[in-house]
Design a protein around this motif. Structure first.
Motif, PDB file in Angstrom:
ATOM      1  N   LEU A  34     -15.533  10.405 -18.675  1.00  0.00           N
ATOM      2  CA  LEU A  34     -14.733   9.756 -19.709  1.00  0.00           C
ATOM      3  C   LEU A  34     -15.019   8.261 -19.676  1.00  0.00           C
ATOM      4  CD1 LEU A  34     -11.218  11.422 -19.195  1.00  0.00           C
ATOM      5  CD2 LEU A  34     -13.021  12.122 -20.747  1.00  0.00           C
ATOM      6  N   VAL A  35     -15.411   7.710 -20.798  1.00  0.00           N
ATOM      7  CA  VAL A  35     -15.596   6.263 -20.892  1.00  0.00           C
ATOM      8  C   VAL A  35     -14.847   5.779 -22.127  1.00  0.00           C
ATOM      9  CG1 VAL A  35     -17.874   6.414 -19.818  1.00  0.00           C
ATOM     10  CG2 VAL A  35     -17.693   6.355 -22.305  1.00  0.00           C
ATOM     11  N   GLY A  36     -14.663   4.482 -22.224  1.00  0.00           N
ATOM     12  CA  GLY A  36     -13.999   3.951 -23.398  1.00  0.00           C
ATOM     13  C   GLY A  36     -13.438   2.568 -23.151  1.00  0.00           C
ATOM     14  N   TYR A  37     -12.974   1.975 -24.223  1.00  0.00           N
ATOM     15  CA  TYR A  37     -12.352   0.654 -24.139  1.00  0.00           C
ATOM     16  C   TYR A  37     -11.071   0.775 -23.330  1.00  0.00           C
ATOM     17  CZ  TYR A  37     -11.904  -4.119 -25.946  1.00  0.00           C
ATOM     18  OH  TYR A  37     -11.859  -5.488 -26.064  1.00  0.00           O
TER      19      TYR A  37
ATOM     20  N   GLU B  24     -21.157   7.476 -11.817  1.00  0.00           N
ATOM     21  CA  GLU B  24     -20.869   8.826 -12.305  1.00  0.00           C
ATOM     22  C   GLU B  24     -21.259   8.966 -13.777  1.00  0.00           C
ATOM     23  OE1 GLU B  24     -20.336  10.570  -9.936  1.00  0.00           O
ATOM     24  OE2 GLU B  24     -19.488   9.207  -8.468  1.00  0.00           O
ATOM     25  N   VAL B  25     -21.165   7.857 -14.523  1.00  0.00           N
ATOM     26  CA  VAL B  25     -21.568   7.882 -15.929  1.00  0.00           C
ATOM     27  C   VAL B  25     -23.078   8.053 -16.019  1.00  0.00           C
ATOM     28  CG1 VAL B  25     -21.635   6.584 -18.090  1.00  0.00           C
ATOM     29  CG2 VAL B  25     -19.615   6.446 -16.620  1.00  0.00           C
ATOM     30  N   LEU B  26     -23.807   7.361 -15.140  1.00  0.00           N
ATOM     31  CA  LEU B  26     -25.263   7.440 -15.161  1.00  0.00           C
ATOM     32  C   LEU B  26     -25.750   8.849 -14.848  1.00  0.00           C
ATOM     33  CD1 LEU B  26     -26.122   4.105 -13.304  1.00  0.00           C
ATOM     34  CD2 LEU B  26     -26.069   4.520 -15.759  1.00  0.00           C
ATOM     35  N   GLU B  27     -24.973   9.616 -14.084  1.00  0.00           N
ATOM     36  CA  GLU B  27     -25.382  10.964 -13.691  1.00  0.00           C
ATOM     37  C   GLU B  27     -24.719  12.056 -14.533  1.00  0.00           C
ATOM     38  OE1 GLU B  27     -25.091  11.758  -9.557  1.00  0.00           O
ATOM     39  OE2 GLU B  27     -26.536  10.220  -9.027  1.00  0.00           O
ATOM     40  N   ALA B  28     -23.987  11.673 -15.539  1.00  0.00           N
ATOM     41  CA  ALA B  28     -23.217  12.652 -16.314  1.00  0.00           C
ATOM     42  C   ALA B  28     -24.123  13.558 -17.140  1.00  0.00           C
ATOM     43  CB  ALA B  28     -22.232  11.938 -17.231  1.00  0.00           C
ATOM     44  N   ASP B  29     -23.673  14.798 -17.305  1.00  0.00           N
ATOM     45  CA  ASP B  29     -24.347  15.737 -18.205  1.00  0.00           C
ATOM     46  C   ASP B  29     -23.794  15.613 -19.615  1.00  0.00           C
ATOM     47  OD1 ASP B  29     -26.065  17.634 -16.401  1.00  0.00           O
ATOM     48  OD2 ASP B  29     -24.178  17.333 -15.337  1.00  0.00           O
ATOM     49  N   LEU B  30     -22.582  15.077 -19.720  1.00  0.00           N
ATOM     50  CA  LEU B  30     -21.939  14.880 -21.017  1.00  0.00           C
ATOM     51  C   LEU B  30     -20.984  13.698 -20.893  1.00  0.00           C
ATOM     52  CD1 LEU B  30     -21.249  15.857 -23.947  1.00  0.00           C
ATOM     53  CD2 LEU B  30     -19.492  17.320 -22.909  1.00  0.00           C
ATOM     54  N   ILE B  31     -20.979  12.818 -21.883  1.00  0.00           N
ATOM     55  CA  ILE B  31     -20.074  11.664 -21.893  1.00  0.00           C
ATOM     56  C   ILE B  31     -19.075  11.833 -23.029  1.00  0.00           C
ATOM     57  CG2 ILE B  31     -19.918   9.174 -22.303  1.00  0.00           C
ATOM     58  CD1 ILE B  31     -22.664   8.893 -21.006  1.00  0.00           C
TER      59      ILE B  31
ATOM     60  N   ARG C 192     -20.508   0.899 -26.465  1.00  0.00           N
ATOM     61  CA  ARG C 192     -21.910   1.307 -26.609  1.00  0.00           C
ATOM     62  C   ARG C 192     -22.849   0.250 -26.020  1.00  0.00           C
ATOM     63  NH1 ARG C 192     -20.325   2.180 -32.194  1.00  0.00           N
ATOM     64  NH2 ARG C 192     -19.402   4.265 -32.398  1.00  0.00           N
ATOM     65  N   ASP C 193     -22.523  -1.017 -26.243  1.00  0.00           N
ATOM     66  CA  ASP C 193     -23.358  -2.097 -25.708  1.00  0.00           C
ATOM     67  C   ASP C 193     -23.394  -2.052 -24.180  1.00  0.00           C
ATOM     68  OD1 ASP C 193     -23.894  -2.976 -28.241  1.00  0.00           O
ATOM     69  OD2 ASP C 193     -22.463  -4.650 -28.202  1.00  0.00           O
ATOM     70  N   ILE C 194     -22.236  -1.824 -23.558  1.00  0.00           N
ATOM     71  CA  ILE C 194     -22.177  -1.807 -22.092  1.00  0.00           C
ATOM     72  C   ILE C 194     -22.894  -0.573 -21.546  1.00  0.00           C
ATOM     73  CG2 ILE C 194     -20.637  -1.648 -20.088  1.00  0.00           C
ATOM     74  CD1 ILE C 194     -18.656  -3.373 -21.609  1.00  0.00           C
ATOM     75  N   LEU C 195     -22.729   0.578 -22.198  1.00  0.00           N
ATOM     76  CA  LEU C 195     -23.447   1.779 -21.766  1.00  0.00           C
ATOM     77  C   LEU C 195     -24.953   1.543 -21.821  1.00  0.00           C
ATOM     78  CD1 LEU C 195     -21.430   4.682 -23.449  1.00  0.00           C
ATOM     79  CD2 LEU C 195     -21.521   4.107 -21.017  1.00  0.00           C
TER      80      LEU C 195
ATOM     81  N   SER D  13     -26.452  -1.372 -21.587  1.00  0.00           N
ATOM     82  CA  SER D  13     -26.820  -2.326 -20.537  1.00  0.00           C
ATOM     83  C   SER D  13     -26.858  -1.665 -19.164  1.00  0.00           C
ATOM     84  CB  SER D  13     -25.841  -3.499 -20.522  1.00  0.00           C
ATOM     85  OG  SER D  13     -24.582  -3.120 -19.981  1.00  0.00           O
ATOM     86  N   LEU D  14     -26.084  -0.604 -18.999  1.00  0.00           N
ATOM     87  CA  LEU D  14     -26.062   0.121 -17.732  1.00  0.00           C
ATOM     88  C   LEU D  14     -27.253   1.054 -17.581  1.00  0.00           C
ATOM     89  CD1 LEU D  14     -22.267   1.026 -17.530  1.00  0.00           C
ATOM     90  CD2 LEU D  14     -23.500  -0.454 -15.943  1.00  0.00           C
ATOM     91  N   GLY D  15     -27.963   1.275 -18.671  1.00  0.00           N
ATOM     92  CA  GLY D  15     -29.135   2.131 -18.607  1.00  0.00           C
ATOM     93  C   GLY D  15     -28.818   3.603 -18.757  1.00  0.00           C
ATOM     94  N   VAL D  16     -27.725   3.932 -19.449  1.00  0.00           N
ATOM     95  CA  VAL D  16     -27.400   5.340 -19.678  1.00  0.00           C
ATOM     96  C   VAL D  16     -28.491   5.963 -20.540  1.00  0.00           C
ATOM     97  CG1 VAL D  16     -25.774   6.941 -20.746  1.00  0.00           C
ATOM     98  CG2 VAL D  16     -24.926   4.984 -19.462  1.00  0.00           C
ATOM     99  N   ALA D  17     -29.063   7.030 -20.046  1.00  0.00           N
ATOM    100  CA  ALA D  17     -30.210   7.647 -20.710  1.00  0.00           C
ATOM    101  C   ALA D  17     -29.839   8.164 -22.095  1.00  0.00           C
ATOM    102  CB  ALA D  17     -30.753   8.780 -19.844  1.00  0.00           C
ATOM    103  N   GLU D  18     -30.783   8.033 -22.999  1.00  0.00           N
ATOM    104  CA  GLU D  18     -30.546   8.464 -24.377  1.00  0.00           C
ATOM    105  C   GLU D  18     -30.356   9.970 -24.483  1.00  0.00           C
ATOM    106  OE1 GLU D  18     -33.612   7.083 -26.915  1.00  0.00           O
ATOM    107  OE2 GLU D  18     -33.164   4.950 -26.617  1.00  0.00           O
ATOM    108  N   GLU D  19     -30.931  10.723 -23.515  1.00  0.00           N
ATOM    109  CA  GLU D  19     -30.831  12.179 -23.618  1.00  0.00           C
ATOM    110  C   GLU D  19     -29.470  12.720 -23.198  1.00  0.00           C
ATOM    111  OE1 GLU D  19     -33.287  11.298 -19.799  1.00  0.00           O
ATOM    112  OE2 GLU D  19     -33.209  10.584 -21.870  1.00  0.00           O
ATOM    113  N   VAL D  20     -28.588  11.853 -22.648  1.00  0.00           N
ATOM    114  CA  VAL D  20     -27.248  12.323 -22.282  1.00  0.00           C
ATOM    115  C   VAL D  20     -26.405  12.427 -23.552  1.00  0.00           C
ATOM    116  CG1 VAL D  20     -25.166  11.863 -20.954  1.00  0.00           C
ATOM    117  CG2 VAL D  20     -27.387  11.217 -20.020  1.00  0.00           C
ATOM    118  N   PRO D  21     -25.915  13.622 -23.896  1.00  0.00           N
ATOM    119  CA  PRO D  21     -25.120  13.756 -25.125  1.00  0.00           C
ATOM    120  C   PRO D  21     -23.775  13.042 -25.005  1.00  0.00           C
ATOM    121  CG  PRO D  21     -25.103  15.806 -23.874  1.00  0.00           C
ATOM    122  CD  PRO D  21     -26.078  14.902 -23.191  1.00  0.00           C
TER     123      PRO D  21
END
Length: 433
Positions: free
Chosen positions: A214-217, A285-292, A311-314, A316-324
């Motif tokens: 779970l991520v969010g403002y 945990e966000v970087l390793e997530a299968d779903l966000i 979205r900007d922070i995600l 900058s963290l390098g969250v892979a584009e393939e993570v849905p």
């Protein structure tokens, strides 16, 4: 922070604070000044032992190098500070060390800029060992650029950093040495904690449970949704930064699939760079997530701007584009009937959007079904043959807990695996590298 330790807070009552939002004409990203001021007041309210006695937007053509504000405005604010017995001024924006020192001398009160305020809140909220160390490291990075405060608080027995209070100035060189020594000490402690977290993650990888993050403002309702989905009792308040430490729980979806649900620290606009760097480990945990699940406060007037910040922070963290990513439009219970109807029409046209109320539970069943479906759809079973020299890739697959069967052949290790698209991409990179 304990009662009676924040700035001018005494046994007689909380510290009286004035919140100022400088509205610069030259600002790159324009937000409505009244909404920016409201968020700054909410930030101040998240700090214990603080009473916001007033808030004001101060319009500026440009910041004055030595004092931030013009002479006339400084005199006007000084009169207000004295009349309202203000002990702390919170400036919603960057304030240089010189500006801070000059304004404190002129107004005879303590002053905090936005970064200092967020650090104070983080210090009060962080509870796990790693969370405390990460906040300490961020504070050291911030404070070293200033060296206008005593560093006796390094031996503090309370929460907070002493930015609000403090016994006064000390010799700059002694301060610098104290900071550098503390940085080295914290980095050594943090290295041990991070190593322990890596061991825990490695153990989790052996269990084939997907991670849903779970991520969010901040204040979007993530912790309330987390509690609703897991039955946990994570602190969930109508307060900015109510959750700072990552919390993980196992959840069984209606389909019977088990997942690990992770609640994370809330993001915020203009998050200080010191904090983005310091909390990278907290957001692993966000970087390793299968779903966000990107939880949005859909009733907030700046919901679109908040979503863009997340979205900007995600990114900058390098969250892979393939993570849905699913967008979870929370707090629909706060919308009027017409706005709710329009929202539901928009949701129906856009797969990946789910309207819910974490408070009432409305829409939660459909969300859980969608989560289960997304995880099922994206896990593909295939048979691979790894050469005998591909030991790293083979070890990685076992660590991920995705190996269903394995046998040795003349060509190498024949493995039947169930991979998500993200894991397929990661394996491809590993085999190429």
């Amino acid at each position: 922070m304990t009662a009676g330790t924040t700035g001018g807070a005494t046994a007689k009552g909380p510290t009286r604070a004035l919140v100022l939002h400088p509205d610069l004409k030259s600002a790159r990203r324009r937000r409505p000044a009244d909404l920016a001021l409201a968020e700054a007041v909410a930030l101040a309210a998240a700090l214990p032992d603080l009473e916001v006695t007033g808030a004001e937007v101060v319009r500026l053509a440009r910041p004055h190098p030595g004092m931030l504000f013009g002479a006339g405005k400084i005199a006007e604010l000084k009169a207000r500070i004295e009349a309202e017995e203000v002990a702390l001024v919170l400036v919603d924006g960057p304030v240089s060390p010189v500006q801070q020192r000059n304004l404190e001398r002129e107004w005879k009160v303590k002053l905090l800029d936005r970064t200092g305020l967020i650090l104070e809140i983080f210090a009060d909220r962080a509870h796990t060992r790693e969370g405390v160390l990460q906040v300490d490291l961020a504070a050291l990075s911030y404070q070293r650029t200033r060296l206008v405060r005593a560093w006796t608080h390094l031996e503090r027995q309370r929460g907070g950093f002493g930015f609000v209070g403090g016994p006064g100035e000390t010799q700059i060189e002694a301060d610098r040495r104290a900071i550098d020594e503390e940085v080295l000490k914290i980095r050594r402690q943090l290295a041990k904690v991070v190593k322990t977290r890596e061991l825990h993650r490695a153990a989790r990888r052996k269990v084939p449970f997907p991670i849903v993050a779970l991520v969010g403002y901040t204040n979007a309702g993530k912790s309330t949704l987390f509690n609703r989905m897991t039955g946990a009792e994570v602190l969930a308040k109508d307060m900015l930064f109510a959750t700072l430490d990552p919390t993980m729980r196992g959840v069984t979806l209606p389909s019977g699939r088990k997942v690990i649900l992770s609640d994370t620290v809330g993001f915020i606009s203009d998050l200080p760079t010191e904090l983005v760097a310091a909390f990278r480990a907290t957001l692993e945990e966000v970087l390793e997530a299968d779903l966000i699940l990107h939880v949005r406060d859909i009733a907030h007037p700046e919901t679109e701007e908040q979503a863009a910040d997340v979205r900007d922070i995600l990114e900058s963290l390098g969250v892979a584009e393939e993570v849905p990513v699913f967008e979870v439009w929370n707090k629909i219970d706060l919308l009027g009937a017409e706005a709710r109807d329009a929202l539901l029409v928009q949701e129906g046209r856009s797969p990946g959007i789910h309207s819910v109320s974490a408070i009432t539970g409305e829409g939660l069943a459909a969300l859980l079904d969608a989560v289960s479906g997304a995880l099922d759809e994206r896990r593909i079973v295939e048979t691979l043959t790894l050469g005998f020299g591909e030991g790293r890739a083979r070890a990685w697959l076992h660590a991920q807990g995705v190996v269903k069967a394995e046998r040795d052949t003349d060509e190498g290790h024949e493995m039947t695996v169930a991979l998500t698209e993200r894991q397929q991409a990661a394996l491809a990179r590993l085999r190429q590298g």
